[in-house]
Design an enzyme around this catalytic site. Structure first.
Site, PDB file in Angstrom:
ATOM      1  N   TYR A  69      34.393 -64.911   5.632  1.00 54.64           N
ATOM      2  CA  TYR A  69      34.978 -64.577   4.386  1.00 54.64           C
ATOM      3  C   TYR A  69      33.591 -63.761   3.393  1.00 54.64           C
ATOM      4  O   TYR A  69      33.723 -63.279   2.680  1.00 54.64           O
ATOM      5  CB  TYR A  69      34.923 -65.576   3.993  1.00 54.64           C
ATOM      6  CG  TYR A  69      35.342 -65.304   2.044  1.00 54.64           C
ATOM      7  CD1 TYR A  69      36.998 -64.774   2.208  1.00 54.64           C
ATOM      8  CD2 TYR A  69      35.066 -65.277   1.756  1.00 54.64           C
ATOM      9  CE1 TYR A  69      37.178 -64.494   0.653  1.00 54.64           C
ATOM     10  CE2 TYR A  69      35.015 -65.515  -0.078  1.00 54.64           C
ATOM     11  CZ  TYR A  69      35.978 -64.825  -0.375  1.00 54.64           C
ATOM     12  OH  TYR A  69      36.585 -64.286  -1.950  1.00 54.64           O
ATOM     13  N   PHE A 121      39.711 -34.807 -10.619  1.00 57.04           N
ATOM     14  CA  PHE A 121      40.381 -35.663  -9.929  1.00 57.04           C
ATOM     15  C   PHE A 121      41.557 -36.461 -10.770  1.00 57.04           C
ATOM     16  O   PHE A 121      41.132 -37.311 -11.243  1.00 57.04           O
ATOM     17  CB  PHE A 121      40.189 -35.795  -8.559  1.00 57.04           C
ATOM     18  CG  PHE A 121      40.849 -35.971  -7.369  1.00 57.04           C
ATOM     19  CD1 PHE A 121      41.220 -35.532  -6.276  1.00 57.04           C
ATOM     20  CD2 PHE A 121      41.725 -37.359  -7.697  1.00 57.04           C
ATOM     21  CE1 PHE A 121      42.773 -35.383  -6.248  1.00 57.04           C
ATOM     22  CE2 PHE A 121      42.053 -37.745  -6.494  1.00 57.04           C
ATOM     23  CZ  PHE A 121      42.713 -37.219  -6.005  1.00 57.04           C
ATOM     24  N   ASP A 209      30.869 -37.785  -7.787  1.00 58.27           N
ATOM     25  CA  ASP A 209      32.114 -37.654  -6.240  1.00 58.27           C
ATOM     26  C   ASP A 209      31.661 -37.675  -4.880  1.00 58.27           C
ATOM     27  O   ASP A 209      32.050 -36.782  -5.390  1.00 58.27           O
ATOM     28  CB  ASP A 209      33.566 -37.912  -7.144  1.00 58.27           C
ATOM     29  CG  ASP A 209      34.336 -37.887  -5.814  1.00 58.27           C
ATOM     30  OD1 ASP A 209      34.894 -38.339  -5.228  1.00 58.27           O
ATOM     31  OD2 ASP A 209      35.583 -37.790  -6.569  1.00 58.27           O
ATOM     32  N   LYS A 249      38.275 -39.992   4.174  1.00 57.28           N
ATOM     33  CA  LYS A 249      37.994 -38.446   3.297  1.00 57.28           C
ATOM     34  C   LYS A 249      37.052 -38.208   5.035  1.00 57.28           C
ATOM     35  O   LYS A 249      37.142 -38.227   6.277  1.00 57.28           O
ATOM     36  CB  LYS A 249      38.162 -37.511   2.595  1.00 57.28           C
ATOM     37  CG  LYS A 249      39.161 -37.282   1.841  1.00 57.28           C
ATOM     38  CD  LYS A 249      39.521 -38.531   1.059  1.00 57.28           C
ATOM     39  CE  LYS A 249      40.804 -38.875  -0.108  1.00 57.28           C
ATOM     40  NZ  LYS A 249      41.138 -39.767  -0.862  1.00 57.28           N
ATOM     41  N   ARG A 373      50.894 -29.963  -5.751  1.00 52.43           N
ATOM     42  CA  ARG A 373      49.279 -29.566  -6.778  1.00 52.43           C
ATOM     43  C   ARG A 373      49.999 -27.978  -7.926  1.00 52.43           C
ATOM     44  O   ARG A 373      48.902 -27.457  -8.065  1.00 52.43           O
ATOM     45  CB  ARG A 373      47.949 -29.077  -5.473  1.00 52.43           C
ATOM     46  CG  ARG A 373      47.708 -30.024  -4.689  1.00 52.43           C
ATOM     47  CD  ARG A 373      47.231 -31.564  -4.658  1.00 52.43           C
ATOM     48  NE  ARG A 373      47.854 -32.385  -5.366  1.00 52.43           N
ATOM     49  CZ  ARG A 373      47.761 -33.275  -6.248  1.00 52.43           C
ATOM     50  NH1 ARG A 373      45.890 -33.793  -6.621  1.00 52.43           N
ATOM     51  NH2 ARG A 373      48.084 -33.787  -6.690  1.00 52.43           N
ATOM     52  N   PHE A 436      53.808 -37.823 -10.038  1.00 51.65           N
ATOM     53  CA  PHE A 436      54.453 -36.210  -8.834  1.00 51.65           C
ATOM     54  C   PHE A 436      54.408 -37.454  -7.641  1.00 51.65           C
ATOM     55  O   PHE A 436      54.963 -37.294  -6.172  1.00 51.65           O
ATOM     56  CB  PHE A 436      53.220 -35.781  -8.962  1.00 51.65           C
ATOM     57  CG  PHE A 436      52.043 -36.653  -8.631  1.00 51.65           C
ATOM     58  CD1 PHE A 436      50.906 -37.221  -9.812  1.00 51.65           C
ATOM     59  CD2 PHE A 436      51.430 -36.957  -6.626  1.00 51.65           C
ATOM     60  CE1 PHE A 436      49.443 -37.070  -9.609  1.00 51.65           C
ATOM     61  CE2 PHE A 436      50.404 -37.246  -7.290  1.00 51.65           C
ATOM     62  CZ  PHE A 436      49.289 -37.740  -7.908  1.00 51.65           C
TER      63      PHE A 436
HETATM   64  C1  P71 Z   1      44.289 -36.628  -1.191  1.00 52.15           C
HETATM   65  C2  P71 Z   1      44.218 -38.061  -2.342  1.00 52.15           C
HETATM   66  C3  P71 Z   1      44.697 -38.735  -2.676  1.00 52.15           C
HETATM   67  C4  P71 Z   1      45.778 -38.632  -3.588  1.00 52.15           C
HETATM   68  C5  P71 Z   1      44.947 -39.433  -4.493  1.00 52.15           C
HETATM   69  C6  P71 Z   1      45.821 -39.672  -6.197  1.00 52.15           C
HETATM   70  C7  P71 Z   1      47.098 -38.315  -5.528  1.00 52.15           C
HETATM   71  C8  P71 Z   1      47.150 -37.958  -4.497  1.00 52.15           C
HETATM   72  C9  P71 Z   1      46.737 -37.532  -3.363  1.00 52.15           C
HETATM   73  C10 P71 Z   1      41.578 -39.195  -3.333  1.00 52.15           C
HETATM   74  C11 P71 Z   1      40.359 -38.717  -4.054  1.00 52.15           C
HETATM   75  C12 P71 Z   1      40.442 -37.395  -3.777  1.00 52.15           C
HETATM   76  C13 P71 Z   1      38.385 -37.581  -4.833  1.00 52.15           C
HETATM   77  C14 P71 Z   1      38.172 -36.193  -4.704  1.00 52.15           C
HETATM   78  C15 P71 Z   1      38.944 -39.889  -4.771  1.00 52.15           C
HETATM   79  C16 P71 Z   1      40.016 -40.075  -4.659  1.00 52.15           C
HETATM   80  C17 P71 Z   1      40.835 -41.584  -4.635  1.00 52.15           C
HETATM   81  N1  P71 Z   1      42.219 -38.561  -3.119  1.00 52.15           N
HETATM   82  N2  P71 Z   1      38.593 -38.578  -5.177  1.00 52.15           N
HETATM   83  O1  P71 Z   1      43.762 -35.781  -1.963  1.00 52.15           O
HETATM   84  O2  P71 Z   1      40.515 -36.747  -3.655  1.00 52.15           O
HETATM   85  O3  P71 Z   1      40.460 -42.310  -3.922  1.00 52.15           O
HETATM   86  O4  P71 Z   1      42.641 -42.421  -2.607  1.00 52.15           O
HETATM   87  O5  P71 Z   1      40.533 -42.794  -1.899  1.00 52.15           O
HETATM   88  O6  P71 Z   1      41.951 -43.793  -3.638  1.00 52.15           O
HETATM   89  O7  P71 Z   1      45.146 -36.894  -1.004  1.00 52.15           O
HETATM   90  P1  P71 Z   1      41.480 -42.909  -3.173  1.00 52.15           P
END
Ligand code: P71
Length: 444
Positions: A69, A121, A209, A249, A373, A436
């Protein structure tokens, strides 16, 4: 095309179901690709988030999970990897990127604050607004033009930034690496240094970010400063007071996120908050094995051959589409190719959701899943919107072969040549937040 710096050790079966089954699946998913079952998808280009293939080294790390933990040794490994690669002293683990954004926004933003960003974002903007701040766009004009091939569309407009700092209470400046909404477009070192100078002048912290920081560093290496990737990543971070990261990512894991920063006092407050929303400060919503895979992924992601192959694979795919005449956002970004729906289906007006129907038609035509998008994901509250209408074809890391990408490109070129037959949509169900994900549509 660059040669892949890996070979395949394990496979996951996928199947292309028949066209009439795809038509049924899309109808049952109300023309929203988020509502499709993944088993009905042949090639999944919905997102690069959490969809990467882990290496044998990362899978080996999974077996070494220390699920205590408190004080897991995997947390120490993760802390060390982040300190080595990004160069920050203090680390707060979170379950994913939005967990990091939540904590950072709640602690740094107060009602009435204005936060300058290079485009939004979705989740970052949502957290800034939930904390009663106002998101403000200070991106350069080129970022809004899908046909402008300027190489650093992720840059900030310095005049707009300074104007914002003069006129509003600003808690921090918020810069995204490889701006997702502009097409996966990088900032350069020159702009970063200038942004930092302005931050210093007005005594404001700079937060990045850093979700796709390594991809941004690759573009800097190719276009501006020819140094090894790990040096560029460290250099970028040296200008930042802190970063929020979705580890799903660049960092090559299926789940995870973190905050990394320099200010000890703020770190202590973040640690106090993480235990309320995420988990203890030595796991933040992640299991020990997740943290080990992440620690290893962070070291792998800055390998020069890895990142060159990754970004060049996206470029190969984009060029195939471009050569076939499909209108895409230029320059080709780091994680995805974005189709310009306004030019693909120019006969469909924005109130009939051109990007939404295009992503649905691409699926029916090819079994390839993509992401809208455009106005469905871009609209906020009552704010009028006439911005970009894009369909994102996002490439997971180390997952698909050239054959997969050739098939996807050929199908989209074929669809483009009969795009006039595509008709618009009407929305039948609209959720209040982040509509969306669950919105439903029917064909006109
Ligand atoms: C992507 C995502 C996932 C996503 C999130 C919301 C709507 C559609 C798709 C997430 C990101 C991102 C950046 C630059 C923070 C997050 C959030 N991207 N910053 O591109 O691209 O991170 O999903 O781990 O919570 O499909 P998280």
């Amino acid at each position: 095309m660059r040669l892949p710096p890996y070979k395949i050790k394990m496979v996951e079966p996928i199947k292309l179901i028949a066209r009439d089954e795809r038509e049924r699946a899309m109808r049952e998913a109300h023309y929203n690709t988020f509502l499709l079952k993944s088993e009905d998808v042949y090639i999944d280009l919905l997102t690069d988030s959490g969809t990467s293939a882990m290496s044998d080294n990362q899978w080996a790390g999974i077996m070494l999970g220390d699920e205590a933990y408190a004080g897991s040794k995997n947390f120490s490994n993760l802390e060390k990897a982040i300190q080595d690669v990004y160069g920050f002293s203090y680390i707060v683990p979170t379950h994913q990127g939005r967990g990091a954004e939540h904590i950072q926004s709640q602690l740094m933003i107060k009602a009435g604050d204005v936060i300058p960003n290079n485009l939004y974002f979705t989740t970052r903007r949502a957290h800034q607004e939930i904390a009663h701040g106002t998101w403000l766009d200070v991106s350069i004009d080129e970022a809004h033009d899908p046909e402008n091939d300027y190489e650093f569309k992720g840059n900030m407009n310095l005049d707009k930034l300074e104007e914002c700092l003069i006129n509003h209470p600003v808690p921090f400046v918020s810069l995204e690496a490889c701006v997702n909404m502009a097409g996966g477009e990088p900032f350069n070192m020159k702009n970063l240094r200038e942004v930092k100078e302005i931050c210093k002048k007005y005594k404001k912290p700079l937060w990045i970010d850093a979700t796709r920081l390594v991809e941004n560093a690759y573009f800097i290496q190719q276009r501006e400063w020819k140094k090894p990737i790990n040096i560029i990543v460290r250099k970028i971070c040296s200008y930042a007071d802190g970063i929020t990261v979705s580890a799903k990512k660049d960092c090559l894991v299926n789940m995870g996120g973190f905050i990394a920063l320099r200010d000890e006092e703020l770190f202590e407050r973040m640690r106090a908050m993480v235990v309320i929303y995420e988990g203890l400060h030595t796991y933040g919503g992640l299991s020990g094995r997740d943290m080990e895979a992440l620690a290893r992924g962070i070291r792998e992601m800055v390998d020069d051959n890895h990142i060159a192959h990754r970004v060049e694979q996206v470029k190969y795919f984009g060029k195939r589409l471009q050569d076939g005449g499909v209108p895409i956002v230029v320059p080709i970004g780091g994680h995805a190719v974005f189709i310009d729906a306004k030019r693909f289906v120019p006969h469909i007006p924005q109130n009939q959701y051109p990007s939404q129907i295009l992503s649905a038609e691409i699926y029916v035509h090819s079994g390839v899943r993509t992401m809208e998008r455009g106005i469905v994901s871009g609209q906020h509250g009552d704010e009028p919107y006439d911005g970009l209408e894009l369909v994102r074809l996002t490439i997971p890391r180390r997952v698909y072969t050239t054959e997969h990408l050739d098939y996807a490109a050929d199908s989209m070129i074929h669809l483009y040549n009969k795009s006039k037959t595509i008709k618009g949509l009407t929305m039948t169900y609209e959720p209040k937040e982040l509509r969306f994900f669950q919105a439903r549509f029917k064909k006109l």
